[in-house]
Write an enzyme that holds these catalytic residues in place. Sequence first.
Site, short mmCIF file in Angstrom:
data_model
loop_
_atom_site.label_atom_id
_atom_site.label_comp_id
_atom_site.label_asym_id
_atom_site.label_seq_id
_atom_site.Cartn_x
_atom_site.Cartn_y
_atom_site.Cartn_z
N SER A 77 38.07 45.80 42.62
CA SER A 77 38.17 44.40 43.02
C SER A 77 39.18 43.67 42.14
CB SER A 77 36.81 43.71 42.91
OG SER A 77 36.88 42.37 43.38
N ASP A 78 39.77 42.65 42.72
CA ASP A 78 40.70 41.82 41.95
C ASP A 78 40.67 40.41 42.51
OD1 ASP A 78 42.99 42.09 39.83
OD2 ASP A 78 43.82 40.80 41.40
N GLN A 79 40.79 39.45 41.62
CA GLN A 79 40.81 38.04 42.04
C GLN A 79 42.05 37.35 41.50
OE1 GLN A 79 38.23 34.72 40.33
NE2 GLN A 79 37.23 35.01 42.32
#
Length: 211
Positions: A77-79
């Site tokens: 995941s990455d934000q």
Amino acid sequence: MTSTTPTEFPRLILGSTSPYRRELLQRLGIPFDVQAPQVDETPQPGESPADLAMRLALAKAQAVAAQHRDDIVVIGSDQVADLAGQALGKPGTHERAVRQLTAMRGQTVLFHTAVAVVRATTGFSQTVMSTVRVHMGHYSDADIDTYLRCEQPYDCAGSAKSEGLGIVLLDRIESDDPTALIGLPLISTTRMIRQAGLDPLAWRATHLTKS
């Protein structure tokens, strides 16, 4: 954490060292391991914040999956915070956080959180994006300084923790998943790991039966 799942279920690995994602994933009640992905997070020329988040989420899941030969399901995941097309990363320092929150004041910021799920043994690979629209308040410079000294959110993209004191800096949040802004949209994540063959309810039912 390291735990053993029933043999009919693949092992679950969270490809992230984020304590926020780890705490969110624990809500599902499935044991999982945590592994740091070795991925260069430098944006590519002309890459939009949303595209950056999508690329890095998949790269993180693939990087962790490539280090294992057993049957595993990997979550990456990455934000990326998006202010008028400009990517805002983790500030790292008080001074950078002040600059971020000053620029965000009274603006609408998009928080793009991408999640990728990979199960190499079956060829499963899927990536989805959850975007949250955050309308920032018209806070003062003193508010910024006080907030940062209280919570020190220097490891958060956008420099404010909505699940903590940072909520006082916000006017409104628009989202289809309340967990997305924290860092891991559980609705999308759960749907994908079920499609990959790891159903949280089925795992719990089997675990209860064997207890």
